[in-house]
Design a protein around this motif. Sequence first.
Motif, PDB file in Angstrom:
ATOM      1  N   MET A 216       0.841  -1.193   0.000  1.00 14.99           N
ATOM      2  CA  MET A 216       0.000   0.000   0.000  1.00 14.99           C
ATOM      3  C   MET A 216       0.883   1.252   0.000  1.00 14.99           C
ATOM      4  O   MET A 216       1.326   1.735   1.044  1.00 14.99           O
ATOM      5  CB  MET A 216      -0.922   0.010   1.223  1.00 14.99           C
ATOM      6  CG  MET A 216      -1.999   1.080   1.148  1.00 14.99           C
ATOM      7  SD  MET A 216      -2.503   1.656   2.781  1.00 14.99           S
ATOM      8  CE  MET A 216      -0.972   2.365   3.379  1.00 14.99           C
ATOM      9  N   TRP A 217       1.133   1.770  -1.190  1.00 19.67           N
ATOM     10  CA  TRP A 217       2.008   2.926  -1.324  1.00 19.67           C
ATOM     11  C   TRP A 217       1.693   3.631  -2.637  1.00 19.67           C
ATOM     12  O   TRP A 217       1.116   3.031  -3.552  1.00 19.67           O
ATOM     13  CB  TRP A 217       3.480   2.514  -1.287  1.00 19.67           C
ATOM     14  CG  TRP A 217       4.422   3.693  -1.165  1.00 19.67           C
ATOM     15  CD1 TRP A 217       5.284   4.152  -2.101  1.00 19.67           C
ATOM     16  CD2 TRP A 217       4.569   4.560  -0.039  1.00 19.67           C
ATOM     17  NE1 TRP A 217       5.968   5.246  -1.640  1.00 19.67           N
ATOM     18  CE2 TRP A 217       5.540   5.524  -0.368  1.00 19.67           C
ATOM     19  CE3 TRP A 217       3.967   4.624   1.227  1.00 19.67           C
ATOM     20  CZ2 TRP A 217       5.930   6.539   0.506  1.00 19.67           C
ATOM     21  CZ3 TRP A 217       4.352   5.628   2.099  1.00 19.67           C
ATOM     22  CH2 TRP A 217       5.323   6.571   1.736  1.00 19.67           C
ATOM     23  N   LYS A 218       2.067   4.867  -2.698  1.00 18.75           N
ATOM     24  CA  LYS A 218       1.812   5.666  -3.894  1.00 18.75           C
ATOM     25  C   LYS A 218       2.495   5.030  -5.104  1.00 18.75           C
ATOM     26  O   LYS A 218       3.683   4.698  -5.063  1.00 18.75           O
ATOM     27  CB  LYS A 218       2.307   7.091  -3.688  1.00 18.75           C
ATOM     28  CG  LYS A 218       1.899   8.057  -4.789  1.00 18.75           C
ATOM     29  CD  LYS A 218       2.260   9.482  -4.416  1.00 18.75           C
ATOM     30  CE  LYS A 218       1.771  10.460  -5.469  1.00 18.75           C
ATOM     31  NZ  LYS A 218       2.065  11.872  -5.101  1.00 18.75           N
ATOM     32  N   GLY A 219       1.741   4.868  -6.184  1.00 24.57           N
ATOM     33  CA  GLY A 219       2.279   4.289  -7.409  1.00 24.57           C
ATOM     34  C   GLY A 219       2.102   2.785  -7.498  1.00 24.57           C
ATOM     35  O   GLY A 219       2.269   2.211  -8.577  1.00 24.57           O
ATOM     36  N   LYS A 220       1.759   2.135  -6.383  1.00 24.29           N
ATOM     37  CA  LYS A 220       1.509   0.700  -6.412  1.00 24.29           C
ATOM     38  C   LYS A 220       0.012   0.457  -6.609  1.00 24.29           C
ATOM     39  O   LYS A 220      -0.795   1.379  -6.510  1.00 24.29           O
ATOM     40  CB  LYS A 220       2.020   0.039  -5.140  1.00 24.29           C
ATOM     41  CG  LYS A 220       3.539   0.148  -5.006  1.00 24.29           C
ATOM     42  CD  LYS A 220       4.081  -0.785  -3.961  1.00 24.29           C
ATOM     43  CE  LYS A 220       5.597  -0.759  -3.955  1.00 24.29           C
ATOM     44  NZ  LYS A 220       6.176  -1.810  -3.085  1.00 24.29           N
ATOM     45  N   THR A 221      -0.340  -0.782  -6.874  1.00 21.45           N
ATOM     46  CA  THR A 221      -1.724  -1.079  -7.231  1.00 21.45           C
ATOM     47  C   THR A 221      -2.256  -2.283  -6.474  1.00 21.45           C
ATOM     48  O   THR A 221      -1.500  -3.047  -5.867  1.00 21.45           O
ATOM     49  CB  THR A 221      -1.863  -1.353  -8.737  1.00 21.45           C
ATOM     50  OG1 THR A 221      -1.076  -2.505  -9.077  1.00 21.45           O
ATOM     51  CG2 THR A 221      -1.426  -0.153  -9.563  1.00 21.45           C
ATOM     52  N   ILE A 222      -3.570  -2.422  -6.553  1.00 19.58           N
ATOM     53  CA  ILE A 222      -4.272  -3.563  -5.988  1.00 19.58           C
ATOM     54  C   ILE A 222      -5.336  -3.969  -7.002  1.00 19.58           C
ATOM     55  O   ILE A 222      -5.804  -3.135  -7.788  1.00 19.58           O
ATOM     56  CB  ILE A 222      -4.894  -3.194  -4.629  1.00 19.58           C
ATOM     57  CG1 ILE A 222      -5.433  -4.432  -3.897  1.00 19.58           C
ATOM     58  CG2 ILE A 222      -6.011  -2.159  -4.808  1.00 19.58           C
ATOM     59  CD1 ILE A 222      -5.821  -4.148  -2.452  1.00 19.58           C
ATOM     60  N   ILE A 223      -5.712  -5.224  -6.982  1.00 17.53           N
ATOM     61  CA  ILE A 223      -6.729  -5.670  -7.932  1.00 17.53           C
ATOM     62  C   ILE A 223      -8.049  -4.946  -7.642  1.00 17.53           C
ATOM     63  O   ILE A 223      -8.460  -4.802  -6.495  1.00 17.53           O
ATOM     64  CB  ILE A 223      -6.908  -7.209  -7.878  1.00 17.53           C
ATOM     65  CG1 ILE A 223      -7.790  -7.697  -9.013  1.00 17.53           C
ATOM     66  CG2 ILE A 223      -7.411  -7.667  -6.526  1.00 17.53           C
ATOM     67  CD1 ILE A 223      -7.175  -7.581 -10.376  1.00 17.53           C
ATOM     68  N   CYS A 224      -8.687  -4.481  -8.681  1.00 17.29           N
ATOM     69  CA  CYS A 224      -9.934  -3.730  -8.559  1.00 17.29           C
ATOM     70  C   CYS A 224     -11.054  -4.643  -8.068  1.00 17.29           C
ATOM     71  O   CYS A 224     -11.152  -5.793  -8.508  1.00 17.29           O
ATOM     72  CB  CYS A 224     -10.293  -3.149  -9.928  1.00 17.29           C
ATOM     73  SG  CYS A 224     -11.843  -2.238  -9.968  1.00 17.29           S
ATOM     74  N   PRO A 225     -11.917  -4.154  -7.175  1.00 15.82           N
ATOM     75  CA  PRO A 225     -13.097  -4.950  -6.821  1.00 15.82           C
ATOM     76  C   PRO A 225     -13.887  -5.332  -8.067  1.00 15.82           C
ATOM     77  O   PRO A 225     -14.090  -4.505  -8.959  1.00 15.82           O
ATOM     78  CB  PRO A 225     -13.908  -3.999  -5.932  1.00 15.82           C
ATOM     79  CG  PRO A 225     -12.894  -3.068  -5.343  1.00 15.82           C
ATOM     80  CD  PRO A 225     -11.864  -2.882  -6.423  1.00 15.82           C
ATOM     81  N   TYR A 226     -14.256  -6.584  -8.135  1.00 13.61           N
ATOM     82  CA  TYR A 226     -15.042  -7.165  -9.233  1.00 13.61           C
ATOM     83  C   TYR A 226     -14.249  -7.354 -10.516  1.00 13.61           C
ATOM     84  O   TYR A 226     -14.808  -7.764 -11.538  1.00 13.61           O
ATOM     85  CB  TYR A 226     -16.326  -6.353  -9.497  1.00 13.61           C
ATOM     86  CG  TYR A 226     -17.108  -6.141  -8.233  1.00 13.61           C
ATOM     87  CD1 TYR A 226     -17.737  -7.206  -7.608  1.00 13.61           C
ATOM     88  CD2 TYR A 226     -17.179  -4.882  -7.633  1.00 13.61           C
ATOM     89  CE1 TYR A 226     -18.421  -7.026  -6.410  1.00 13.61           C
ATOM     90  CE2 TYR A 226     -17.860  -4.703  -6.435  1.00 13.61           C
ATOM     91  CZ  TYR A 226     -18.472  -5.776  -5.832  1.00 13.61           C
ATOM     92  OH  TYR A 226     -19.143  -5.591  -4.642  1.00 13.61           O
ATOM     93  N   SER A 227     -12.952  -7.076 -10.471  1.00 13.79           N
ATOM     94  CA  SER A 227     -12.132  -7.384 -11.648  1.00 13.79           C
ATOM     95  C   SER A 227     -12.019  -8.889 -11.817  1.00 13.79           C
ATOM     96  O   SER A 227     -11.835  -9.628 -10.841  1.00 13.79           O
ATOM     97  CB  SER A 227     -10.727  -6.799 -11.496  1.00 13.79           C
ATOM     98  OG  SER A 227      -9.860  -7.291 -12.522  1.00 13.79           O
ATOM     99  N   PRO A 228     -12.109  -9.377 -13.049  1.00  9.02           N
ATOM    100  CA  PRO A 228     -11.779 -10.782 -13.291  1.00  9.02           C
ATOM    101  C   PRO A 228     -10.299 -11.028 -12.989  1.00  9.02           C
ATOM    102  O   PRO A 228      -9.495 -10.098 -12.923  1.00  9.02           O
ATOM    103  CB  PRO A 228     -12.071 -10.958 -14.785  1.00  9.02           C
ATOM    104  CG  PRO A 228     -12.973  -9.812 -15.144  1.00  9.02           C
ATOM    105  CD  PRO A 228     -12.550  -8.684 -14.266  1.00  9.02           C
ATOM    106  N   ARG A 229      -9.972 -12.303 -12.807  1.00  8.76           N
ATOM    107  CA  ARG A 229      -8.581 -12.723 -12.657  1.00  8.76           C
ATOM    108  C   ARG A 229      -8.279 -13.803 -13.688  1.00  8.76           C
ATOM    109  O   ARG A 229      -9.171 -14.531 -14.132  1.00  8.76           O
ATOM    110  CB  ARG A 229      -8.308 -13.289 -11.254  1.00  8.76           C
ATOM    111  CG  ARG A 229      -8.479 -12.311 -10.102  1.00  8.76           C
ATOM    112  CD  ARG A 229      -7.630 -11.053 -10.217  1.00  8.76           C
ATOM    113  NE  ARG A 229      -6.213 -11.258 -10.312  1.00  8.76           N
ATOM    114  CZ  ARG A 229      -5.362 -11.152  -9.267  1.00  8.76           C
ATOM    115  NH1 ARG A 229      -5.830 -10.897  -8.058  1.00  8.76           N
ATOM    116  NH2 ARG A 229      -4.075 -11.292  -9.450  1.00  8.76           N
ATOM    117  N   ALA A 230      -7.028 -13.900 -14.028  1.00  9.60           N
ATOM    118  CA  ALA A 230      -6.609 -14.861 -15.053  1.00  9.60           C
ATOM    119  C   ALA A 230      -6.447 -16.245 -14.434  1.00  9.60           C
ATOM    120  O   ALA A 230      -5.352 -16.791 -14.347  1.00  9.60           O
ATOM    121  CB  ALA A 230      -5.316 -14.401 -15.700  1.00  9.60           C
TER     122      ALA A 230
END
Length: 289
Positions: A216-230
Amino acid sequence: MSKPTLQLSNPNKMLFPDVGITKMEYAKKLYELSDYILKYTTDRNITTIHYPDGVEGKSYYQKNKPSHAPDFVKQKTIGDIDYIIIDSIETLLWMGNMAAIEFHIPFNSLKSSNNPDALVFDLDPSDGQPFSQVAEAAIVIYNTLKELGINGYCKTSGATGLQIAIPTGRDFDYNVARKANEFFAQYFTQKYPNIFTIERKISERGGKLYFDYLQMWKGKTIICPYSPRATKTANVSAPILWEEVEKGILPKCFTIKNILPRLSKLGDLYEPVYSSGPDQGLINLIKQI
């Protein structure tokens, strides 16, 4: 003004062969989920992962808006990257046509670039660690937060882990958020050394659950709620009730094929993370630490 139209290429291409989801079917599911996905992507720069030959094929990351993008695709330049902004159904479906399977969002909105929306605990299992142990660890965290008068909201990563978010109302910056996350990480690893670790090297985690407070830091990401996954079963990152964590659930319980009936019944369980304002229990704790 007429809305832009999208020509779907290779509509019969299998994106999730194990569950028989073609690109056409995938685009339909994105359309049906658009109200929920767009809620979390509209005001954010996006990183997507594309699987042009389906989830069993090779993948590539995308941040920059390509030169061939339609005019309706908006962008936001941050540093040297012209990020795509997914703020419309047309853009979401255009991304789906390019086999964008995963949508990863930053911890902050474009309007609040230095203040995260929430503290996020990313619980990442070690190799071979069953998901049941991830759920048990999440319940340990939940019970502690409850004792502190703090509300935590849980969602599956859609892959192997769980993520717990505590709303901040964007009231403090990343430095304060990082200190708070580190406080929790140190607390749980010291009180429950057989369950949690903050060791970054996978080979040295000793089969324990990695409490990733650094993500959890500026410029980093997390999977979006309801996003599909591969994944072979076409999982989505699904907000879940704590009762479900206690009863025992698996990430594969929530897929792009079955998430809509759940949303119709329960609504968006994750919305309070972004709309409820700062959690007062968390604010009180931060004042102390």
